[in-house]
Design a protein around this motif. Structure first.
Motif, short mmCIF file in Angstrom:
data_model
loop_
_atom_site.label_atom_id
_atom_site.label_comp_id
_atom_site.label_asym_id
_atom_site.label_seq_id
_atom_site.Cartn_x
_atom_site.Cartn_y
_atom_site.Cartn_z
N HIS A 167 81.05 1.26 19.42
CA HIS A 167 80.88 1.87 18.09
C HIS A 167 81.87 1.24 17.13
N LEU B 241 84.50 2.08 15.23
CA LEU B 241 85.96 2.18 15.35
C LEU B 241 86.45 1.33 16.52
N ASP C 48 89.27 -1.54 16.58
CA ASP C 48 90.41 -1.50 17.51
C ASP C 48 90.48 -2.76 18.35
N TYR D 35 81.56 -1.24 7.95
CA TYR D 35 80.20 -0.68 8.04
C TYR D 35 79.17 -1.47 7.24
N TRP E 109 72.25 5.61 19.08
CA TRP E 109 73.18 6.73 19.10
C TRP E 109 73.53 7.05 20.56
N SER F 30 80.44 9.28 22.59
CA SER F 30 81.67 8.51 22.59
C SER F 30 82.61 8.99 23.69
N GLU F 31 83.72 8.28 23.86
CA GLU F 31 84.67 8.65 24.89
C GLU F 31 85.28 10.03 24.63
N ASN F 32 85.34 10.42 23.31
CA ASN F 32 85.86 11.78 23.03
C ASN F 32 84.72 12.78 22.82
N ARG G 279 81.93 12.73 21.18
CA ARG G 279 81.25 12.93 19.89
C ARG G 279 80.03 12.02 19.84
N ARG G 280 79.09 12.40 18.93
CA ARG G 280 77.92 11.53 18.74
C ARG G 280 78.35 10.32 17.92
N ALA G 281 78.14 9.14 18.44
CA ALA G 281 78.55 7.93 17.71
C ALA G 281 77.46 6.87 17.79
N LYS G 282 77.49 5.96 16.85
CA LYS G 282 76.46 4.92 16.81
C LYS G 282 77.03 3.71 17.52
N TYR H 171 76.74 -0.21 18.70
CA TYR H 171 76.09 -1.47 18.34
C TYR H 171 76.12 -2.42 19.51
#
Lengths: 891, 109
Positions: free
Chosen positions: B26, B28, B32, B50, B66, B69-71, B73-76, B78
């Motif tokens: 995703h 972020l 990173d 973005y 979609w 995520s590791e925490n 949450r719903r994340a997009k 790629y």
């Protein structure tokens, strides 16, 4: 395919725009939230963490918008939005929209109409294969100064020698023009005929609609009774019957068998195709074989044939010219007679010959109409600027809310494109109207003018012009109006600011318009002055005299029979009721036909090859034409045979040039040195023969029945009658028919009609230029008025303040007038400079007027000053009538 | 962020494509990863990330799905498409050409 996919994707994401937006914000939310979580983990409070995350991320809004645009839907999406918005905002101001659209439509319509004309005349290819490869071959003689180079063609023998020796041409043809009599509906008609050789149609790369073209067989004397009909004659004589081939048609009492019918658009040679063709033949209706006996083929005497050739592929004009010059140099010694001494060759492209004369006119018209369009654009730009100024609040708010400048510019350009599109639509209607007017004004000397139409190319031009003008008039307002300083806008509470500099811009535009109008008006002024000069030319003959061509049939095969008929005709006409005088002439003035003779004058330093115009007339010709005899006497009826001693009359120019010093009466001249001298018995006033604009050339008059040569193209009967024109003409026609119904009467005109016809090209140019410049003047006046009216409205507060502080009403009026007149002065100065520059280019179009004509250069600024003053008066009076109390509250 | 750390125009696309080679990621995580691999020298301007991702998606060099995520949450997420791999190759080549050229100039004087 990539494009298609891309469009599909754009459309899909357009439909899914709302979901896409939600997804984007969710995605960014995740990013920010995760960042915040990290900060919290580092020990920040949730609020501090949120702030830090945002700081780290940067501008979220910008990122959103950029991401949105990078998806590629933005353009389509914004366009739809801009269109909707534009239509709505234009409909909200119908007066503005109407004025702008009409102004532009006028410019676009006029431009398109003139373009159609240029398209029909200059751009459309002639239906002769690759017409740019066709050339005319002339054999001019630089020693014969009186003859233009295009007046002399090769002799028969020269033609065949050139065809044998030249390698530059893939095909060569010779043809001549004549008229023939055709019985139609019991009346003898004269039709235009071309006598052509077997390679004529081949050289022109034209095939008949049906039937066969001529071959070498047809050119043999005795075999020549084949004929090819034009489309129009096929239609009018045979109703387009399919079985017309091998039927017969009677021309000049001879039966011809119909070999072919040509396609509809073929009428070569037209009268605009040949520089010295038969002016009576508008378009050729019949083609017959050119027959030559062996003796004729070997003849090197001057003939009236036209020689045309098609250049071989890859051969240039100059190569062909070089080869022709070499061949003619070899042929020259074979000629007898001093007329041919020093003859040269000239290869002239047909396009140059046909279009060369109209090219300056076409450029002039395009230029003038382009100016009108520019002025219309200026008006539209000015209206848009005024509108943008009154929209600054709206634009300011949008800028403050984050609309980027590019977005605002796009919005405004969309609006101007909408205006341009509407103007284009109205322009189509106006253009077709203008074209109809153009056709009615057809002066007759512009090739292919009747083909002017609003065709695909003209429509494409209209669309292009509409788009170009939209961008031209929309760009400036869009760029300036969107230059918004948000901070300034907010501090001025959204009502003020940004006015002054744009008024400056609008002033510049109006000044430029005034300058353009000065240039156009000066041009028109010079044309009008020239036209008036031409109208006031003394033609030297009476406008009311009736002239008609009477051509005899081949049955009158001797000079005696000819003379007998014409003498009988004169006698009968003279006896008709109301006829005051009747005469005959071989070439009537202003009918595009002349005869030239070599000349030797006794007691004059004769040049070896001087030429002079000659006309044969009967005694009453001058009386009927009311051309005065200045000195000496007229011919008498006794001077009618070759046995009596030869007498001539000369015109004034002739007397001045050749018989200067002493009395011209009694002096002697002759056409050939082996002939007896003729005695000058009278001096006749000059007449305009070639054209109303060409001063008389030296001219000798012979006695009609003394020359012994029957007139080449029939004789013109001229009659001055006390009866009404129509009655007199009908009576004359009946008289001729009662003598011999086969005799053709044609070109029946009152002399004033010939004068008018001769003036038609100038009338055409002058009318168009005057219409264009009046339109331009009107547009410019509207522009000045619009600017001042707007400026007064903008300055209402200031005016109120000035009045409250003691300024008089006349002081206010002066204030506004000064603003208007300063525009005028600047525009006039620029315009006059431009007019001086452009009027030099007009020199070739002018008659009797210098390019820097003082009258025009005074009258035009005066007219413009008056018009501008009138345009300033209303706004300044309105300003003076301002009530200071109301004005102050206006803020 | 100091000026020298800003990414050269156009290199962001290259870095995104390169970082995505091992597998889906995703936004972020991409930022990173770039920072980590460049040992903190290159920092992706996150607000520019973005628009770049969406542009690449629009050009069909990456695709997005979609996921979790590791925490939690719903994340997009790629990932590179086939066209993206190809694109990466050409971008890498042109980058190498550019950098070796710059390198050559720097060493020569």
């Amino acid at each position: 395919m990539r494009l298609l996919e891309s469009i599909q994707r754009r459309l899909r994401s357009l439909r899914q725009r709302d979901t896409a937006n939600e997804e984007l914000s969710e995605e960014l939310q995740f990013h920010l939230q995760t960042l915040a979580d990290r900060h919290i983990a580092r020990g920040l409070s949730p609020e501090q963490a949120q702030r830090a995350a945002r700081a780290e991320f940067g501008d979220v809004n910008a990122a959103t918008e950029a991401a949105y645009e990078s998806r590629g839907t933005a353009l389509v999406d914004d366009l739809m939005q801009d269109l909707r918005y534009g239509v709505r905002s234009l409909r909200r101001q119908p007066a503005f929209t109407l004025v702008t659209v009409l102004t532009l439509a006028l410019g676009i319509g006029a431009c398109t109409a003139i373009f159609s004309l240029v398209n029909a005349v200059m751009l459309r290819s002639l239906p002769y294969g690759d017409a740019s490869r066709l050339v005319y071959l002339y054999m001019p003689n630089p020693r014969l100064k009186e003859l233009p180079p295009e007046a002399l063609g090769p002799s028969n023998a020269d033609f065949f020698d050139i065809r044998q020796q030249a390698h530059s041409f893939s095909s060569m043809t010779m043809f001549d023009q004549k008229t023939m009599n055709l019985m139609m509906d019991g009346k003898a008609q004269r039709i235009g005929v071309a006598k052509v050789d077997a390679s004529f149609f081949h050289t022109l790369e034209t095939a008949p609609l049906m039937g066969r073209v001529f071959n070498e067989e047809d050119q043999q004397p005795g075999n020549d009774h084949a004929v090819i009909l034009s489309y129009s004659l096929w239609q009018s004589l045979y109703g387009g019957a399919a079985d017309v081939l091998h039927r017969t048609i009677t021309l000049n009492d001879t039966r011809y068998s119909i070999a072919a019918v040509m396609p509809r658009d073929f009428g070569y040679p037209h009268h605009t195709d040949l520089p010295y063709g038969d002016g009576r033949i508008e378009a050729t209706q019949v083609w017959v074989p050119y027959t030559l006996t062996a003796a004729q083929r070997a003849d090197r005497e001057q003939t009236s044939i036209n020689a045309m050739a098609r250049l071989k592929p890859g051969v240039t004009i100059s190569e062909a010219q070089a080869e022709m010059s070499a061949i003619v140099a070899r042929l020259e010694p074979l000629h007898k007679g001093f007329l041919f001494k020093g003859m040269t060759a000239l290869v002239k492209p047909m396009n140059v010959q046909v279009l060369g004369q109209v090219r300056p006119l076409m450029s002039l018209l395009l230029g003038a109409v382009g100016f009108v369009l520019l002025i219309a654009c200026g008006n539209a730009a000015n209206l848009l600027l005024a509108r943008a100024a009154s929209r600054r609040h709206e634009l300011g708010v949008r800028a403050t809310l984050g609309a980027r400048r590019g977005r605002l510019i796009r919005q405004m350009l969309t609006e101007s494109l909408l205006l341009g599109a509407a103007a284009g639509a109205v322009g189509i209607a106006l253009a077709s109207l203008f074209i109809r007017v153009l056709l009615r004004l057809n002066p007759g000397d512009i090739p292919d003018m009747n083909a002017v139409a609003l065709d695909g190319r003209a429509l494409a031009f209209l669309v292009l012009v509409s788009i170009a003008t939209s961008v031209a008039f929309g760009a400036l307002p869009a760029l300036t109006a969107t230059r918004i300083n948000v901070a300034e806008f907010l501090s001025s509470a959204g009502t003020r600011g940004l006015v002054a500099d744009r008024r400056g811009l609008r002033k510049t535009l109006v000044t430029a318009q005034v300058a353009l109008v000065v240039v156009l008006l000066t041009g028109a002024g010079l044309f009008v002055r020239s036209y008036l000069n031409v109208l006031s030319v003394d033609t030297g003959f009476s406008p009311a005299t009736i002239g008609m061509n009477v051509s005899l049939t081949p049955a009158y095969d001797t000079a005696e029979k000819n003379d007998a008929f014409y003498a009988d005709l004169l006698e009968r006409v003279q006896a008709r009721h109301g006829v005051y005088a009747a005469g005959l002439v071989n070439f009537l003035p202003l009918t595009n036909s002349e005869s030239m003779n070599t000349l030797e004058v006794e007691g004059y330093a004769n040049r070896k090859s001087q030429l002079v115009e000659t006309r044969s007339i009967t005694p009453n010709y001058l009386t009927a034409m009311q051309t005065p005899i200045l000195r000496g006497r007229n011919f008498t009826p006794e001077e009618k045979s070759q046995s009596t001693s030869h007498v001539v009359m000369v015109n004034e120019v002739f007397a001045k040039r050749f018989l200067a010093g002493g009395d011209p009466i009694g002096r002697h001249l002759r056409y050939e040195s082996n002939r007896p001298w003729s005695t000058v018995v009278g001096v006749v006033a000059d007449t305009r023969n070639m054209n109303t604009e060409v001063a008389a050339a030296p001219q000798v008059y012979d006695a009609f029945f003394q020359t012994g040569n029957p007139p080449l193209r029939g004789a013109f009967l001229v009659v001055r009658s006390t009866m009404a024109k129509d009655v007199a003409i009908a009576d004359l026609l009946a008289t001729v028919r009662s003598m011999d119904p086969a005799v053709v009467v044609s070109d029946v005109h009152v002399m004033s009609e010939l004068t008018e016809h001769a003036n038609a090209p100038r009338r055409f140019q002058t009318t168009l230029l005057t219409v264009f410049s009046s339109t331009a003047l009107f547009l410019a006046v509207v522009g000045v008025y619009g600017l001042l009216a707007y400026s007064v409205r903008q300055r209402t507060g200031e005016i109120g303040l000035r009045m409250a502080l003691g300024s008089s009403r006349s002081g206010i009026m002066r204030l506004v007038l000064r603003e208007g007149l300063s525009l005028l002065v600047a525009g006039l100065c620029l315009g006059i400079a431009g007019a001086v520059f452009f009027s030099r280019m007009l020199r070739g179009f002018l008659y009797g007027v210098p390019a820097l004509d003082p009258v025009t250069f005074v009258a035009v600024p005066a007219l413009l000053a008056l018009a501008t003053l009138a345009a300033c008066l209303v706004p300044s009076m309105r300003a003076a009538a301002t009530d200071p109390m109301v004005a102050l509250r206006h803020e | 962020m100091s000026r020298s750390n800003e990414l050269l125009q156009g290199t962001l696309d290259l870095l995104i494509l390169k970082v995505l080679t091992p597998g889906p990621m995703h936004g972020l995580a991409i930022a990173d990863r770039v920072r980590q691999l460049s040992e903190d020298v290159l920092r992706v301007n996150q607000s520019a990330l973005y628009p770049a991702l969406h542009r690449l998606e629009h050009q069909a060099w990456v695709k997005a799905e979609w996921g979790e995520s590791e925490n939690n949450r719903r994340a997009k997420f790629y990932s590179l498409t086939r066209a993206g791999h190809a694109r990466l190759k050409t971008e890498e080549k042109s980058w190498e050409r550019l950098s070796s050229a710059v390198h050559g100039v720097l060493r020569s004087v």
